[in-house]
Design a protein around this motif. Structure first.
Motif, short mmCIF file in Angstrom:
data_model
loop_
_atom_site.label_atom_id
_atom_site.label_comp_id
_atom_site.label_asym_id
_atom_site.label_seq_id
_atom_site.Cartn_x
_atom_site.Cartn_y
_atom_site.Cartn_z
N ALA A 210 34.13 -5.62 -26.95
CA ALA A 210 34.09 -4.91 -28.22
C ALA A 210 32.84 -4.04 -28.26
CB ALA A 210 34.11 -5.89 -29.39
N ASP A 211 33.00 -2.76 -28.51
CA ASP A 211 31.88 -1.85 -28.67
C ASP A 211 31.73 -1.52 -30.15
OD1 ASP A 211 31.13 -1.37 -25.85
OD2 ASP A 211 33.15 -0.53 -25.73
N GLY A 212 30.51 -1.55 -30.62
CA GLY A 212 30.24 -1.26 -32.02
C GLY A 212 28.98 -0.45 -32.18
N ASP A 223 31.06 -1.64 -38.43
CA ASP A 223 31.42 -1.45 -37.02
C ASP A 223 30.68 -2.47 -36.16
OD1 ASP A 223 32.73 -0.19 -34.87
OD2 ASP A 223 31.02 1.15 -34.49
N ALA A 225 30.35 -5.22 -33.52
CA ALA A 225 31.08 -5.63 -32.31
C ALA A 225 31.37 -7.12 -32.30
CB ALA A 225 30.28 -5.24 -31.06
N ALA A 228 34.38 -7.83 -34.57
CA ALA A 228 35.63 -7.39 -33.95
C ALA A 228 36.07 -8.34 -32.84
CB ALA A 228 35.48 -5.97 -33.42
N GLN A 308 27.39 -4.28 -28.37
CA GLN A 308 28.54 -4.73 -27.58
C GLN A 308 28.60 -6.25 -27.58
OE1 GLN A 308 29.03 -4.54 -22.99
NE2 GLN A 308 30.11 -2.70 -23.73
N ASP A 335 42.76 -2.64 -32.10
CA ASP A 335 42.27 -1.32 -31.72
C ASP A 335 40.81 -1.31 -31.29
OD1 ASP A 335 44.76 -0.28 -32.35
OD2 ASP A 335 44.18 0.20 -34.43
N LYS A 336 40.02 -2.31 -31.68
CA LYS A 336 38.59 -2.25 -31.46
C LYS A 336 38.11 -3.05 -30.26
CE LYS A 336 37.26 -1.25 -36.23
NZ LYS A 336 36.35 -1.62 -37.35
N ARG A 338 38.90 -4.04 -26.08
CA ARG A 338 39.61 -3.71 -24.85
C ARG A 338 39.37 -4.83 -23.84
NH1 ARG A 338 35.40 -1.51 -21.50
NH2 ARG A 338 33.55 -1.09 -22.80
#
Length: 438
Positions: A210-212, A223, A225, A228, A308, A335-336, A338
């Motif tokens: 997760a990138d934030g 946002d 990470a 998420a 991250q 979506d957030k 990968r």
């Protein structure tokens, strides 16, 4: 040719000696090495005139290959691949009743790391081969012996490296035996099922990322990470994967239903099979794909929101359901988040049929009149994932007759790992018969 000798004469000693060689595999970031065990194995083969080749993908990460084609075997037949691995998972001595690398014989068992995974079978093979050479008894067909490195960390410098860099060593083999299978499961006083592995789940070790937006821990941050990633990990961990019953799994369930006179409910298979002990957990794990979050990494200070967050995921998929596995993971991540693949290997399967299977059943019954061989699907992975890419039919057949009260499944990677000496001797006798018929 002489009369049948005693293939089990030195199996206990060999198993103990192999355990005393610490081949702990700490993974690619740690120190490990199989060379001392490979050299020991090569020396024991050399004592009876069998030469070995040693191959290394990295220093001390040693694989042994030996060709055994004595006079009297049918050289027109393709070699039978008999494989084992020499590495073991680490052990913390303070947790054990005995020194995990002493190979102690106690209470009728050989104790130590690798006793069932898998220096027991390595010793069985060595004992049988040495006895047959000394007594002048050739196997029915040529034998290819391969003892690998790195199986406990994905086989990247072991079986998979051999397949990629030395495929000629395996390409003439059409069938193989190795771990995990051939062990007994007592279901009635007059019936023992011997589980022969004919399939194993595929492997997908993933990094979930997760990138934030990094920032101060006191501020609002939509946002984040960590948030998420935590949501995605929770969704995956709670997901109820649909049942996907492989033919090998169904054949095993049918055999147990018939033996116990029960009907097994797919929704509660572990409860239905509770009387079989911890093997029920293994069966339950092969009723569907699985995905277990196992690691979390994020941040470096409590008042700093990291940019991250990363989680480790151990995914396993039923043969034929790899695409479904990855599609489901993608959907659950959202979506957030990968994923990146850290390690991925195919599922393996073959049919429970043919002359080799018939030989397994015949040899088991010759040593145990209550034996019945049945197929099963294994939740973990073995070096068969490598050999099968070259078209080799792979079976888990490392025969052991086990006491009904031994929690065998818990022995794999467990504390106080041990194998009964009588089971080792049984395995040697069965394998010896098998080489006459395989």
């Amino acid at each position: 040719m002489t009369d049948r000798s005693n293939p089990a004469a030195e199996v206990v000693q060999l198993c103990s000696e192999l355990i005393r060689i610490d081949t702990s595999n700490y993974g690619p970031d740690g120190s490990s090495g199989e060379r001392p065990a490979s050299e020991y194995y090569a020396e024991k083969l050399a004592e009876v005139g069998i030469e070995s080749q040693l191959f290394e993908a990295a220093p001390n990460r040693t694989n042994l290959v030996a060709h055994w084609q004595p006079d009297g075997c049918d050289a027109s037949l393709p070699p039978l691949l008999i494989h084992g691995h020499l590495d073991v998972v680490p052990a913390q001595a303070s947790d054990w009743q005995v020194d995990p690398f002493a190979g102690e014989v106690k209470d009728g068992c050989v104790w130590g790391r690798g006793a069932v995974d898998m220096k027991d079978f390595d010793a069985i093979v060595l004992s049988v081969v040495r006895d047959r050479v000394r007594s002048g008894r050739a196997p029915r067909r040529p034998i290819r012996l391969i003892m690998t490195a790195d199986e406990e960390a994905g086989s990247e410098v072991g079986a998979h490296w051999l397949v990629e860099h030395h495929p000629d060593l395996i390409a003439d083999c059409t069938e193989a035996i190795g771990e995990v299978g051939g062990f007994s499961l007592t279901v009635r006083d007059d019936l023992r099922l011997y589980l022969v592995q004919v399939a194993e789940k595929g492997l997908a070790w993933l990094n979930l990322i997760a990138d934030g937006t990094a920032g101060h821990g006191s501020m609002r941050n939509p946002d984040n990470a960590v948030t998420a990633l935590a949501g995605a990990v929770a969704r995956i961990g709670a997901y109820d994967w649909p049942h996907r019953i492989h033919p090998a799994q169904q054949a095993f369930l049918d055999a147990v239903e018939d033996a116990l006179g029960i009907e097994i409910n797919a929704d509660s298979v572990e409860e239905s099979l509770a009387r079989l002990g911890t093997v029920a957990r293994m069966v339950g794990a092969t009723m569907s794909n699985t995905a277990n979050p196992t690691m979390l990494r994020a941040g470096y200070k409590v008042n700093v929101i990291p940019g991250q967050a990363v989680a480790g995921l151990d995914g396993r998929f039923i043969p034929g359901y790899e695409e479904e596995f990855f599609d489901t993971i993608t959907e659950l991540l959202g979506d957030k988040v990968r994923y990146e693949i850290a390690n991925r290997h195919i599922a393996v399967e073959t049919e429970f049929s043919g002359a080799l299977v018939e030989a397994m059943q015949a040899c088991l019954q010759a040593e145990d009149a209550q034996a019945k061989a049945v197929p099963f699907l294994m939740s973990g992975g073995t070096d068969a994932k490598g050999w099968s890419t070259l078209g080799v039919r792979c079976f888990g057949f490392a025969p052991l007759q086990l006491p009904p009260d031994l929690d065998f499944v818990a022995m794999f990677h467990g504390v106080d790992e041990r194998v009964p000496t009588a089971s080792l001797e049984f395995g040697a006798r069965v394998l010896d018969r098998f080489l006459d018929q395989a």
